[in-house]
Enzyme design. Structure first.
Site, short mmCIF file in Angstrom:
data_model
loop_
_atom_site.label_atom_id
_atom_site.label_comp_id
_atom_site.label_asym_id
_atom_site.label_seq_id
_atom_site.Cartn_x
_atom_site.Cartn_y
_atom_site.Cartn_z
CD GLU A 172 68.96 29.03 29.49
OE1 GLU A 172 68.90 29.09 28.25
OE2 GLU A 172 68.01 28.64 30.20
CB ALA B 267 62.31 29.33 21.63
CG HIS C 256 69.26 28.32 23.29
ND1 HIS C 256 70.19 28.98 24.04
CD2 HIS C 256 68.17 28.17 24.11
CE1 HIS C 256 69.71 29.23 25.26
NE2 HIS C 256 68.49 28.75 25.32
O1 X8Z Z 1 64.80 33.20 26.89
C1 X8Z Z 1 65.70 32.78 26.18
C2 X8Z Z 1 65.58 31.41 25.48
C3 X8Z Z 1 64.83 30.41 26.30
S1 X8Z Z 1 65.77 29.79 27.59
C4 X8Z Z 1 64.85 31.54 24.16
N1 X8Z Z 1 66.80 33.56 25.95
C5 X8Z Z 1 67.00 34.87 26.58
C6 X8Z Z 1 66.04 35.93 26.04
O2 X8Z Z 1 65.32 35.63 25.07
O3 X8Z Z 1 66.00 37.03 26.59
C7 X8Z Z 1 67.95 33.18 25.12
C8 X8Z Z 1 68.81 34.41 25.07
C9 X8Z Z 1 68.42 35.26 26.25
ZN ZN Z 2 67.37 28.44 27.07
#
Ligand code: X8Z
Ligand code: ZN
Length: 613
Positions: free
Chosen positions: A414, A357, A386
């Site tokens: 974030e 995403a 998010h």
């Molecule tokens: O990579 C992300 C988002 C995009 S900024 C979906 N996250 C990290 C992950 O998936 O490891 C959100 C939570 C942590």
């Molecule tokens: Zn993000």
């Protein structure tokens, strides 16, 4: 495009510097470098230099953004090449300009202009060495590693037969309760990162060389310098925050281990020992949300978001509409019509796409979009909030010039959408008519949230602890995997289900390592979102426990949030956090307040258990 994607983009820009002749690149921005250069640089000259730089940079960023979008929603050899070329132009431009900007070092400039010069040097997550051959080599390595991750498949029957994607394997991790089946999926995904190891070794050498040319000790030093304080102070700051939240994690870990031992047997999950990493419902054990059924305080779950969404027969677009409605209820504008026309909400069947995403701001103005392969469940309902948080942040700072058009620090970007998602409470579902009446009082929603947020904290911290140790040379290639597991055990209290060796490269099985995306931002975001939530709930006049607060419909809270977002990166982040919360520090007391009722309950449950590992 969100922060993560934007930094990725600049990373990728470094990948293909070999394709564009430096002659071509220089001629592309030769006109704008015709600044009158006096023998002694002046503040006026510096201002003119920066003004043209920001305009040109924006142009290159927009071109790159478009190519990147096309590539990510339709991966082919050609779209890869086109995106790489556009990204390369950004990378080369920033390098050249950062070098030219040295001319103004030591010159007395107004605070805002000096800040822009500093930010220019911090802009790249992967600064390349100026040696063309090395830059090309680094670029190639970076592309290869991220594509290896993207294309990664595990074929249990052997080559190209019934191969399983990360999505397939993650589904098994989330739903299976069969110890060996889980182990196979966990080990299987990690076969995809083994071939990355050698590349990563060279990547570290070259990336560090680039960082040194930018004036940093190593690449970790550059990453840690992005927080308006010296890097060693920042390191102390994240350790301080971790020590604040560590007791919460230890209580949750202890209870999770007891429940897992009940499910799988004490021989498989022994007390006082690290938990086998494949039993926690997530490929990286980065959250425990998918094993809620094993940990629910009340077995008869009164509040189940996935169930509510499915009962409502809401579709993917409907989920995005609902999330947008939350932002609109705060007094923010609806998303533009183009958002609905141009976003990708579901996984196309006819082509390869990047499902991870992301949120985009193609023209740094109004062309906002998200790209996701939405599933109708609670996890994706939160992720949509998010992503829209990124879009609303981007829109709020669109009036700022290129170097200030970002969040106060990367943790803020974030945190934004997650802050809104904290207001998705049982009362909110009643408010919007998804539930007829409030479910009976229960710790279940708080436990569900803890399995997402508290469980994430040590992982959010350790990914970059590992990289900082690797980039600084404190840990050499002969200890890469061992050090990874040392940190995984130290912080998370987990252990691999099968023995690992230096033939494995388990860090590369996580997207952000393979794609060189900094990770401390998510640790910070997890702390910050509760701090933002507490401040907004105070503004909204909420009475009662913090976890029951929803700011849905509160225009004053929306305005205060937007005021902070509008500041972008124009001022040091303590100014931005102060504008919203009155505090100038990141502070974990809000997350502790929020989970206090659950913490009390966990301590009671754990009173006879042997906690720790
Ligand atoms: O990579 C992300 C988002 C995009 S900024 C979906 N996250 C990290 C992950 O998936 O490891 C959100 C939570 C942590
Ligand atoms: Zn993000």
């Amino acid at each position: 495009m969100n922060n993560i994607t934007r930094i990725n983009l600049i990373l990728i820009a470094s990948i293909v510097c070999i394709l564009t002749s430096s002659l071509g690149l220089h001629s592309a921005f030769a006109d704008t470098t015709k600044v009158e250069k006096s023998a002694k640089p002046t503040a006026d000259e510096a201002r003119t230099f920066m003004a043209s730089l920001e305009i040109e940079l924006l142009d290159l960023l927009i071109a790159s953004e478009r190519s990147e979008w096309v590539k990510s929603t339709n991966i082919t050899y050609d779209t890869d090449m086109l995106a790489a070329r556009a990204n390369e132009a950004v990378m080369a431009y920033v390098s050249v300009k950062a070098d030219e900007a040295r001319r103004f070092d030591g010159l007395k400039l107004d605070v805002s202009l000096r800040r822009k010069f500093n930010l220019l040097k911090l802009r790249l997550s992967l600064p390349a060495p100026s040696d063309r051959a090395k830059r090309a080599e680094l670029a190639k390595l970076a592309t290869e590693m991220s594509s290896m991750y993207g294309k990664g498949k595990f074929c249990p029957q052997g080559e190209s037969k019934d191969c399983l994607t990360l999505g397939d394997l993650s589904k098994t991790l989330a739903t299976s309760r069969d110890y060996d089946e889980l182990k196979e999926a966990w080990v299987g995904w990690r076969t995809t990162s083994k071939p990355m190891r050698e590349k990563f070794v060279r990547f570290v050498e070259l990336a560090n060389e680039g960082a040194r040319e930018f004036g940093f000790g190593d690449l970790g030093d550059l990453w840690k310098s992005r927080y308006d304080m010296p890097p060693d102070e920042f390191e102390k700051e994240i350790n301080r925050l971790w020590e604040q939240v560590r007791p919460l994690y230890e209580q949750l870990h202890c209870y999770a281990r007891t429940r897992l031992a009940a499910e799988y047997g004490a021989d498989k999950v022994p007390s006082g020992k690290p938990i086998p990493a494949h039993l926690l419902g997530n490929m990286w054990s980065q959250d425990f949300a998918n094993i809620f059924d094993l940990l629910a305080p009340e077995k008869k779950s009164a509040f189940n978001v996935t169930g509510i969404l499915q009962d409502k027969k809401i579709d993917e677009r409907g989920i995005v509409r609902q999330a947008e409605a939350f932002f609109v209820s705060l007094g923010l504008d609806p998303l533009p019509a183009t958002f609905w026309e141009r976003s990708m909400f579901t996984k196309p069947q006819d082509r390869e796409v990047v499902c991870h995403a992301s949120a985009w701001d193609i023209d740094w103005l109004d062309d906002l979009r998200i790209k996701m392969c939405i599933e109708i469940n609670a996890e994706d309902f939160t992720t949509v909030h998010h992503e829209l948080g990124h879009n609303y942040y981007q829109r709020a700072y669109k009036h700022l010039s290129a170097l200030f058009a970002d969040s106060a620090n990367d943790g803020f970007h974030e945190a934004l959408g997650d802050t809104i998602a904290l207001s998705v409470t049982p009362a909110y579902f009643v408010d919007i008519g998804y539930l007829d009446k409030m479910p009976a009082d229960s710790l279940n929603p708080l436990m569900q949230r803890a399995l997402d947020k508290i469980a994430f904290l040590p992982f959010g911290l350790l990914v970059d602890q590992w990289r900082f140790d690797v980039f600084s040379g404190r840990v050499g290639p002969d200890q890469y995997n061992a050090h990874w597991w040392k940190l995984r055990t130290k912080y998370q209290g987990i252990a691999p289900p099968v023995s690992r060796s230096e033939k494995d490269f388990d860090p590369g099985a996580k997207y952000h390592v393979a794609a060189n995306v900094p990770y401390t931002r998510y640790f910070l975001a997890t702390i910050l979102q509760f701090q933002f939530h507490r401040a907004l709930c105070e503004i909204a006049g909420h009475k009662g426990p913090l976890h029951t607060c929803s700011i849905y419909g509160n225009k004053e809270a929306g305005k205060r949030l937007n005021d902070m977002m509008e500041m972008g990166m124009g001022q040091p982040w303590p100014d931005a956090i102060e504008a919203l919360t009155g505090q100038r520090q990141m502070d974990a007391t809000a997350i502790i307040d929020y989970f206090q009722p659950l913490l009390d309950w966990l301590e009671e449950q754990n009173k006879d258990a042997v906690c720790g590992w």
